[in-house]
Design a protein around this motif. Structure first.
Motif, PDB file in Angstrom:
ATOM      1  N   VAL A 133       0.832  -1.195   0.000  1.00 40.29           N
ATOM      2  CA  VAL A 133       0.000   0.000   0.000  1.00 40.29           C
ATOM      3  C   VAL A 133       0.869   1.248   0.000  1.00 40.29           C
ATOM      4  O   VAL A 133       1.730   1.420   0.864  1.00 40.29           O
ATOM      5  CB  VAL A 133      -0.954   0.025   1.216  1.00 40.29           C
ATOM      6  CG1 VAL A 133      -1.925   1.189   1.089  1.00 40.29           C
ATOM      7  CG2 VAL A 133      -1.722  -1.285   1.335  1.00 40.29           C
ATOM      8  N   ASN A 134       0.638   2.095  -0.955  1.00 40.90           N
ATOM      9  CA  ASN A 134       1.346   3.369  -1.084  1.00 40.90           C
ATOM     10  C   ASN A 134       0.364   4.484  -0.717  1.00 40.90           C
ATOM     11  O   ASN A 134      -0.644   4.684  -1.408  1.00 40.90           O
ATOM     12  CB  ASN A 134       1.843   3.546  -2.518  1.00 40.90           C
ATOM     13  CG  ASN A 134       2.401   4.934  -2.775  1.00 40.90           C
ATOM     14  OD1 ASN A 134       3.013   5.545  -1.904  1.00 40.90           O
ATOM     15  ND2 ASN A 134       2.190   5.452  -3.979  1.00 40.90           N
ATOM     16  N   PHE A 135       0.633   5.186   0.395  1.00 41.23           N
ATOM     17  CA  PHE A 135      -0.228   6.278   0.839  1.00 41.23           C
ATOM     18  C   PHE A 135       0.352   7.628   0.422  1.00 41.23           C
ATOM     19  O   PHE A 135       1.560   7.826   0.430  1.00 41.23           O
ATOM     20  CB  PHE A 135      -0.375   6.265   2.368  1.00 41.23           C
ATOM     21  CG  PHE A 135      -1.081   5.063   2.923  1.00 41.23           C
ATOM     22  CD1 PHE A 135      -0.367   4.071   3.571  1.00 41.23           C
ATOM     23  CD2 PHE A 135      -2.444   4.922   2.792  1.00 41.23           C
ATOM     24  CE1 PHE A 135      -0.999   2.960   4.093  1.00 41.23           C
ATOM     25  CE2 PHE A 135      -3.093   3.818   3.312  1.00 41.23           C
ATOM     26  CZ  PHE A 135      -2.369   2.829   3.957  1.00 41.23           C
ATOM     27  N   GLY A 136      -0.526   8.552   0.096  1.00 43.74           N
ATOM     28  CA  GLY A 136      -0.110   9.910  -0.237  1.00 43.74           C
ATOM     29  C   GLY A 136      -1.337  10.744  -0.522  1.00 43.74           C
ATOM     30  O   GLY A 136      -2.468  10.237  -0.518  1.00 43.74           O
ATOM     31  N   SER A 137      -1.140  12.018  -0.761  1.00 40.30           N
ATOM     32  CA  SER A 137      -2.284  12.821  -1.169  1.00 40.30           C
ATOM     33  C   SER A 137      -2.737  12.308  -2.531  1.00 40.30           C
ATOM     34  O   SER A 137      -1.956  11.731  -3.290  1.00 40.30           O
ATOM     35  CB  SER A 137      -1.897  14.301  -1.269  1.00 40.30           C
ATOM     36  OG  SER A 137      -1.112  14.542  -2.422  1.00 40.30           O
ATOM     37  N   SER A 138      -4.002  12.516  -2.844  1.00 37.63           N
ATOM     38  CA  SER A 138      -4.515  12.051  -4.140  1.00 37.63           C
ATOM     39  C   SER A 138      -3.726  12.663  -5.283  1.00 37.63           C
ATOM     40  O   SER A 138      -3.452  12.003  -6.293  1.00 37.63           O
ATOM     41  CB  SER A 138      -6.000  12.396  -4.254  1.00 37.63           C
ATOM     42  OG  SER A 138      -6.744  11.726  -3.260  1.00 37.63           O
ATOM     43  N   ALA A 139      -3.341  13.930  -5.128  1.00 40.40           N
ATOM     44  CA  ALA A 139      -2.554  14.595  -6.171  1.00 40.40           C
ATOM     45  C   ALA A 139      -1.201  13.915  -6.344  1.00 40.40           C
ATOM     46  O   ALA A 139      -0.728  13.721  -7.471  1.00 40.40           O
ATOM     47  CB  ALA A 139      -2.370  16.071  -5.826  1.00 40.40           C
ATOM     48  N   GLN A 140      -0.563  13.535  -5.240  1.00 35.51           N
ATOM     49  CA  GLN A 140       0.732  12.856  -5.321  1.00 35.51           C
ATOM     50  C   GLN A 140       0.601  11.492  -5.997  1.00 35.51           C
ATOM     51  O   GLN A 140       1.436  11.108  -6.812  1.00 35.51           O
ATOM     52  CB  GLN A 140       1.317  12.691  -3.917  1.00 35.51           C
ATOM     53  CG  GLN A 140       1.749  13.993  -3.261  1.00 35.51           C
ATOM     54  CD  GLN A 140       2.075  13.827  -1.790  1.00 35.51           C
ATOM     55  OE1 GLN A 140       1.554  12.930  -1.117  1.00 35.51           O
ATOM     56  NE2 GLN A 140       2.929  14.695  -1.275  1.00 35.51           N
ATOM     57  N   LEU A 141      -0.450  10.779  -5.654  1.00 34.54           N
ATOM     58  CA  LEU A 141      -0.660   9.455  -6.238  1.00 34.54           C
ATOM     59  C   LEU A 141      -0.872   9.556  -7.745  1.00 34.54           C
ATOM     60  O   LEU A 141      -0.317   8.766  -8.518  1.00 34.54           O
ATOM     61  CB  LEU A 141      -1.867   8.773  -5.581  1.00 34.54           C
ATOM     62  CG  LEU A 141      -1.755   8.524  -4.078  1.00 34.54           C
ATOM     63  CD1 LEU A 141      -3.050   7.915  -3.556  1.00 34.54           C
ATOM     64  CD2 LEU A 141      -0.570   7.620  -3.750  1.00 34.54           C
ATOM     65  N   VAL A 142      -1.662  10.524  -8.163  1.00 31.30           N
ATOM     66  CA  VAL A 142      -1.907  10.713  -9.594  1.00 31.30           C
ATOM     67  C   VAL A 142      -0.625  11.122 -10.304  1.00 31.30           C
ATOM     68  O   VAL A 142      -0.332  10.648 -11.413  1.00 31.30           O
ATOM     69  CB  VAL A 142      -3.017  11.754  -9.818  1.00 31.30           C
ATOM     70  CG1 VAL A 142      -3.085  12.168 -11.289  1.00 31.30           C
ATOM     71  CG2 VAL A 142      -4.369  11.195  -9.365  1.00 31.30           C
ATOM     72  N   GLN A 143       0.170  11.974  -9.679  1.00 27.47           N
ATOM     73  CA  GLN A 143       1.450  12.373 -10.269  1.00 27.47           C
ATOM     74  C   GLN A 143       2.349  11.157 -10.481  1.00 27.47           C
ATOM     75  O   GLN A 143       3.017  11.032 -11.509  1.00 27.47           O
ATOM     76  CB  GLN A 143       2.150  13.386  -9.365  1.00 27.47           C
ATOM     77  CG  GLN A 143       1.530  14.780  -9.391  1.00 27.47           C
ATOM     78  CD  GLN A 143       2.161  15.706  -8.362  1.00 27.47           C
ATOM     79  OE1 GLN A 143       3.052  15.320  -7.610  1.00 27.47           O
ATOM     80  NE2 GLN A 143       1.690  16.949  -8.323  1.00 27.47           N
ATOM     81  N   GLN A 144       2.363  10.261  -9.501  1.00 28.36           N
ATOM     82  CA  GLN A 144       3.178   9.056  -9.618  1.00 28.36           C
ATOM     83  C   GLN A 144       2.694   8.171 -10.764  1.00 28.36           C
ATOM     84  O   GLN A 144       3.496   7.625 -11.525  1.00 28.36           O
ATOM     85  CB  GLN A 144       3.162   8.295  -8.295  1.00 28.36           C
ATOM     86  CG  GLN A 144       3.903   9.015  -7.176  1.00 28.36           C
ATOM     87  CD  GLN A 144       3.619   8.436  -5.810  1.00 28.36           C
ATOM     88  OE1 GLN A 144       3.045   7.354  -5.685  1.00 28.36           O
ATOM     89  NE2 GLN A 144       4.011   9.156  -4.774  1.00 28.36           N
ATOM     90  N   LEU A 145       1.381   8.042 -10.896  1.00 28.91           N
ATOM     91  CA  LEU A 145       0.827   7.244 -11.994  1.00 28.91           C
ATOM     92  C   LEU A 145       1.146   7.888 -13.338  1.00 28.91           C
ATOM     93  O   LEU A 145       1.523   7.205 -14.299  1.00 28.91           O
ATOM     94  CB  LEU A 145      -0.688   7.093 -11.829  1.00 28.91           C
ATOM     95  CG  LEU A 145      -1.160   6.208 -10.680  1.00 28.91           C
ATOM     96  CD1 LEU A 145      -2.681   6.243 -10.572  1.00 28.91           C
ATOM     97  CD2 LEU A 145      -0.680   4.773 -10.870  1.00 28.91           C
ATOM     98  N   ASN A 146       1.011   9.197 -13.412  1.00 28.42           N
ATOM     99  CA  ASN A 146       1.304   9.901 -14.658  1.00 28.42           C
ATOM    100  C   ASN A 146       2.781   9.803 -15.033  1.00 28.42           C
ATOM    101  O   ASN A 146       3.141   9.915 -16.205  1.00 28.42           O
ATOM    102  CB  ASN A 146       0.893  11.370 -14.548  1.00 28.42           C
ATOM    103  CG  ASN A 146      -0.614  11.564 -14.585  1.00 28.42           C
ATOM    104  OD1 ASN A 146      -1.355  10.674 -15.018  1.00 28.42           O
ATOM    105  ND2 ASN A 146      -1.079  12.716 -14.125  1.00 28.42           N
ATOM    106  N   ALA A 147       3.630   9.595 -14.011  1.00 28.45           N
ATOM    107  CA  ALA A 147       5.073   9.470 -14.254  1.00 28.45           C
ATOM    108  C   ALA A 147       5.488   8.040 -14.590  1.00 28.45           C
ATOM    109  O   ALA A 147       6.672   7.772 -14.807  1.00 28.45           O
ATOM    110  CB  ALA A 147       5.853   9.970 -13.038  1.00 28.45           C
ATOM    111  N   GLY A 148       4.518   7.127 -14.594  1.00 24.09           N
ATOM    112  CA  GLY A 148       4.828   5.760 -14.992  1.00 24.09           C
ATOM    113  C   GLY A 148       4.730   4.718 -13.904  1.00 24.09           C
ATOM    114  O   GLY A 148       4.983   3.527 -14.166  1.00 24.09           O
ATOM    115  N   ALA A 149       4.393   5.108 -12.668  1.00 25.77           N
ATOM    116  CA  ALA A 149       4.236   4.120 -11.598  1.00 25.77           C
ATOM    117  C   ALA A 149       3.032   3.225 -11.902  1.00 25.77           C
ATOM    118  O   ALA A 149       2.108   3.622 -12.613  1.00 25.77           O
ATOM    119  CB  ALA A 149       4.032   4.827 -10.261  1.00 25.77           C
ATOM    120  N   SER A 150       3.076   2.010 -11.376  1.00 29.69           N
ATOM    121  CA  SER A 150       1.990   1.068 -11.640  1.00 29.69           C
ATOM    122  C   SER A 150       1.320   0.648 -10.343  1.00 29.69           C
ATOM    123  O   SER A 150       1.954   0.585  -9.290  1.00 29.69           O
ATOM    124  CB  SER A 150       2.515  -0.168 -12.380  1.00 29.69           C
ATOM    125  OG  SER A 150       3.476  -0.853 -11.583  1.00 29.69           O
TER     126      SER A 150
END
Length: 250
Positions: free
Chosen positions: A59-76
């Motif tokens: 489980v990766n916790f963070g603000s919703s904005a941070q999580l979306v940024q990570q996904l947009n940067a290629g995280a899965s």
């Protein structure tokens, strides 16, 4: 990326038999979850593994904005749970998401008061007179909600501390670094043992939490099973006990 790994030890029989790396990967479920789910997510995964021995979660916790940024940067990830629906719209690769989105919970913004109420805050209007106030940045759901409430009350804060996520706001309140902060009702419930109290704000539009299955996760039966469990009665009961309002399921 801050990752909390929740691992359930396999039974002795499975350990002796051995499992391949591929099986381990198939069994593990990766979740990106909003910070306000930090406490309840462990309750959810613990409850699930009681009936599904051997299931593993990352489980990766963070603000919703941070999580979306990570996904947009290629995280899965297999599953994404944000603290509002607007966050989903900022995912640049929408093809990475399965079409089925469940609203699994809702949450109201309240004013968390520091232990002992050093600022003598008794109403929302009092926060405009204080500089020791914290809220989330306007780019994240808890910040958008706080500004929505302040705008409706025609109030402006001066010199307030803006934080990356709601847990950072709660930490400042519980430690007495600020007199009060805008957080979710569930956050205050989790911090009651630290002397944090709540001033209700009658939030007219509580934030809704979408549960999003990614296209990668949709190919994994264990992920689909956990997704459905979260959106079903068992997951909903745990979220309700933690102070979350109802979602609308699938």
């Amino acid at each position: 990326m801050a990752v909390v790994v929740v691992t359930v030890t396999l039974t002795a029989a499975l350990a002796l038999a051995g499992c391949s790396t591929a099986n381990d990967e198939d069994r593990s479920i990766t979740i990106f979850a909003a910070s306000s789910l930090t406490d309840v997510m462990k309750q959810l995964t613990d409850a699930y593994t009681q009936s599904h021995p051997g299931q593993e979660f990352k489980v990766n916790f963070g603000s919703s904005a941070q999580l979306v940024q990570q996904l947009n940067a290629g995280a899965s990830t297999d599953l994404l749970i944000t603290a509002d629906q607007q966050s989903i719209s900022t995912i640049t690769n929408s093809q990475s998401l399965a079409p089925d989105i469940a609203i699994i919970a809702s949450n109201e913004i309240v004013l968390a008061i520091a232990p002992g109420n050093p600022g003598m805050i008794s109403s929302l209007s009092d926060v405009a007179q204080h500089r020791k106030i914290a809220l989330c940045a306007a780019s994240v759901p808890c910040g958008r909600a706080a500004h929505r409430i302040l705008d409706a009350a025609h109030l402006t804060l001066s010199g307030a501390s803006e934080e990356d996520n709601v847990r950072a706001v709660l930490t400042k309140v519980s430690s007495g670094q600020v007199d009060a902060g805008f957080v979710y009702s569930t956050d205050v419930q989790a911090a009651q043992g630290q002397g944090v109290t709540e001033l209700p704000l009658k939030d007219p539009s509580p934030n809704k939490y979408p549960l999003v299955l990614t296209t990668a996760g949709a190919k994994k039966p264990p992920v689909i099973a956990f997704h459905d469990w979260l959106a079903g009665s068992s997951g909903q009961a745990i979220l309700k006990a933690a102070g979350f309002g109802p979602g609308r399921g699938r």
